[in-house]
Scaffold this active site. Structure first.
Site, PDB file in Angstrom:
ATOM      1  N   HIS A 207       0.809  -1.225   0.000  1.00 45.44           N
ATOM      2  CA  HIS A 207       0.000   0.000   0.000  1.00 45.44           C
ATOM      3  C   HIS A 207       0.837   1.267   0.000  1.00 45.44           C
ATOM      4  O   HIS A 207       0.291   2.368  -0.072  1.00 45.44           O
ATOM      5  CB  HIS A 207      -0.958   0.030   1.195  1.00 45.44           C
ATOM      6  CG  HIS A 207      -0.267   0.302   2.489  1.00 45.44           C
ATOM      7  ND1 HIS A 207       0.313  -0.690   3.235  1.00 45.44           N
ATOM      8  CD2 HIS A 207      -0.020   1.464   3.151  1.00 45.44           C
ATOM      9  CE1 HIS A 207       0.870  -0.160   4.302  1.00 45.44           C
ATOM     10  NE2 HIS A 207       0.694   1.157   4.284  1.00 45.44           N
TER      11      HIS A 207
HETATM   12  C1  UD1 Z   1      -2.129   5.290   5.959  1.00 44.59           C
HETATM   13  C2  UD1 Z   1      -0.876   5.739   6.672  1.00 44.59           C
HETATM   14  C3  UD1 Z   1       0.172   4.653   6.587  1.00 44.59           C
HETATM   15  C4  UD1 Z   1      -0.367   3.313   7.040  1.00 44.59           C
HETATM   16  C5  UD1 Z   1      -1.592   2.993   6.225  1.00 44.59           C
HETATM   17  C6  UD1 Z   1      -2.148   1.638   6.626  1.00 44.59           C
HETATM   18  C7  UD1 Z   1      -0.361   8.166   6.638  1.00 44.59           C
HETATM   19  C8  UD1 Z   1       0.505   9.171   6.045  1.00 44.59           C
HETATM   20  N1  UD1 Z   1      -0.318   6.929   6.077  1.00 44.59           N
HETATM   21  O1  UD1 Z   1      -1.818   5.230   4.576  1.00 44.59           O
HETATM   22  O2  UD1 Z   1       1.257   5.015   7.421  1.00 44.59           O
HETATM   23  O3  UD1 Z   1       0.624   2.320   6.867  1.00 44.59           O
HETATM   24  O4  UD1 Z   1      -2.543   4.018   6.438  1.00 44.59           O
HETATM   25  O5  UD1 Z   1      -3.364   1.355   6.076  1.00 44.59           O
HETATM   26  O6  UD1 Z   1      -1.074   8.437   7.564  1.00 44.59           O
HETATM   27  N2  UD1 Z   1      -9.222   4.873   1.847  1.00 44.59           N
HETATM   28  C9  UD1 Z   1     -10.423   4.227   1.730  1.00 44.59           C
HETATM   29  N3  UD1 Z   1     -11.000   3.749   2.867  1.00 44.59           N
HETATM   30  C10 UD1 Z   1     -10.431   3.901   4.084  1.00 44.59           C
HETATM   31  C11 UD1 Z   1      -9.200   4.561   4.166  1.00 44.59           C
HETATM   32  C12 UD1 Z   1      -8.590   5.036   3.049  1.00 44.59           C
HETATM   33  O7  UD1 Z   1     -10.975   4.072   0.648  1.00 44.59           O
HETATM   34  O8  UD1 Z   1     -11.006   3.454   5.088  1.00 44.59           O
HETATM   35  C13 UD1 Z   1      -8.563   5.392   0.634  1.00 44.59           C
HETATM   36  C14 UD1 Z   1      -8.446   6.904   0.681  1.00 44.59           C
HETATM   37  O9  UD1 Z   1      -9.534   7.524   0.101  1.00 44.59           O
HETATM   38  C15 UD1 Z   1      -7.161   7.171  -0.091  1.00 44.59           C
HETATM   39  C16 UD1 Z   1      -6.357   5.911   0.123  1.00 44.59           C
HETATM   40  O10 UD1 Z   1      -7.245   4.906   0.581  1.00 44.59           O
HETATM   41  O11 UD1 Z   1      -7.421   7.311  -1.458  1.00 44.59           O
HETATM   42  C17 UD1 Z   1      -5.250   6.146   1.079  1.00 44.59           C
HETATM   43  O12 UD1 Z   1      -5.713   6.480   2.409  1.00 44.59           O
HETATM   44  P1  UD1 Z   1      -4.851   7.399   3.403  1.00 44.59           P
HETATM   45  O13 UD1 Z   1      -5.451   7.405   4.745  1.00 44.59           O
HETATM   46  O14 UD1 Z   1      -4.603   8.668   2.752  1.00 44.59           O
HETATM   47  O15 UD1 Z   1      -3.424   6.728   3.479  1.00 44.59           O
HETATM   48  P2  UD1 Z   1      -2.993   5.207   3.500  1.00 44.59           P
HETATM   49  O16 UD1 Z   1      -2.364   4.875   2.197  1.00 44.59           O
HETATM   50  O17 UD1 Z   1      -4.094   4.320   3.983  1.00 44.59           O
END
Ligand code: UD1
Length: 370
Positions: A207
């Site tokens: 991820h």
């Molecule tokens: C975040 C953390 C990372 C951790 C990871 C584990 C930061 C900078 N990064 O990264 O350290 O290892 O979580 O999962 O805080 N999304 C969904 N549903 C959700 C959550 C996210 O669809 O419940 C989508 C968001 O819309 C976005 C993408 O996933 O497009 C990334 O989510 P985001 O929280 O920005 O960062 P992660 O890559 O999950």
């Protein structure tokens, strides 16, 4: 009585906070815990399932911040968290890990002069292109109590000039959750559902933006998996970010063509534990999974150029292999050609399931000193 706000935001936070809250409830005469969920992760499979699996009480406050750019997400958490701190006036705020919510909440407290304890302090990848590295550096700079999982973390903090009285080696709290849930995870039927009942499968998770947001890098990793699945069945629970990238890059067909490569939805804590604990090999870019595989003696290949958890390499089952397809495949084949029992290694000191109690002792100790 210490009133403590425990912050959770994203998936890797839940298994760190659960044992801390549980330990606080056991010491009810000394601690009054509250849980604030920032809502950084909000999907059922990224959040709610973890509360259920870990027996974590429902959050007292849900900030519902959701996704956004790093600046927007961090700022939104700060704006939503500040009034909660002003209203509750906690004695301590506990933040864990390195996600945007960790830094945002620590920063709010630093400005309001509310003491902050950072659990999993001192880890450094020395790679400032990782958003988490920025979060780690800044959170450790402003937190009052730095609770570290391993000696290398203590050394990193000392090198950065952090006064020793703020640093306390407590061990790895994720391993508290792991040991506490191992037995319960046996009730999961995920292996049967996926048809992987022997030790005949590998698990992959990806991820990190540097791996899944870059088309060429992701394509190279996928190429390695396509080759590897000719030898062993691979289960690939995909994070929402990864699913979006697969869609955007048109990789679904490639994955569907690879007969032995199975893309599935993200799993809850117990199902995922049940799955990887039986695997012959794990390939990952996650931080926590490097530690969990070390604690369970499962061979792990880390698909990154560096790790903030070097103890899992020096004292565990982890190997850093980067993202080059040839390197990944040859490292994986080497693992598969090595007898399983060769991977029984030492587990780092204090990764013993009792870290939450040491965290509480450290917080109480600060009061006695203060
Ligand atoms: C975040 C953390 C990372 C951790 C990871 C584990 C930061 C900078 N990064 O990264 O350290 O290892 O979580 O999962 O805080 N999304 C969904 N549903 C959700 C959550 C996210 O669809 O419940 C989508 C968001 O819309 C976005 C993408 O996933 O497009 C990334 O989510 P985001 O929280 O920005 O960062 P992660 O890559 O999950």
């Amino acid at each position: 009585m210490l009133k403590v706000i425990n912050v959770v935001g994203a998936r890797p936070n839940f298994m760190k906070v659960a044992p801390i809250v549980e330990a606080m409830r056991r010491r009810a005469s000394a601690f009054a815990p509250l849980i604030v969920h920032t809502g950084q992760h909000y999907d059922e499979q990224m959040s709610d399932a973890f509360f259920r699996d870990l027996g974590l009480p429902r959050p007292d406050v849900y900030l519902g911040v959701g996704s956004g750019t790093h600046a927007a997400q961090t700022a939104a958490v700060m704006q939503a968290f500040e009034p909660v701190v002003l209203r509750e006036r906690p004695d301590w705020v506990v933040v864990v890990g390195d996600v945007n919510s960790t830094l945002a909440c620590a920063l709010v407290c630093a400005k309001l002069l509310i003491p902050v304890a950072h659990v999993e302090a001192g880890l450094r990848s020395r790679d400032r292109t990782m958003p988490e590295e920025i979060n780690r550096l800044l959170t450790d700079r402003i937190a009052d109590l730095l609770l570290t999982p391993s000696h290398d973390a203590d050394e990193n903090l000392a090198r950065e000039g952090i006064p020793p009285e703020r640093i306390k080696l407590v061990g790895n709290v994720m391993i508290d959750s792991l040991f506490a849930q191992l037995k319960r995870a046996e009730t999961s039927t995920v292996r049967e559902t996926l048809g992987v009942t022997g030790e005949d499968y590998a698990v992959v998770t990806l991820h990190r933006p540097s791996n899944v947001d870059e088309r060429d890098t992701f394509s190279g990793i996928l190429f390695a998996l396509e080759r590897l699945c000719e030898r062993i069945k691979i289960i690939f629970p995909a994070h929402p970010r990864t699913q979006k990238a697969i869609e955007a890059f048109g990789f679904y067909e490639r994955i569907a063509r690879a007969e032995n490569l199975h893309l599935i939805e993200p799993l809850g804590y117990l199902d995922f534990l049940r799955l990887y604990s039986g695997a012959r090999l794990v390939l990952t870019d996650s931080g926590g999974i490097q530690e969990e595989t070390t604690a369970l003696y499962i061979p792990c290949l880390t698909l990154r150029e560096n790790t903030e958890r070097p103890i899992t390499v020096s004292m565990g089952t982890n190997k850093i292999v980067g993202t080059d397809a040839d390197v990944i495949v040859s490292a994986a084949l080497e693992v598969l050609d090595t007898p399983r029992e060769k991977f029984s290694s030492r587990v780092p000191p204090l990764w013993d399931g009792h870290t939450a109690d040491r965290i509480l002792d450290a917080i109480q100790g600060m009061r006695d000193e203060g």
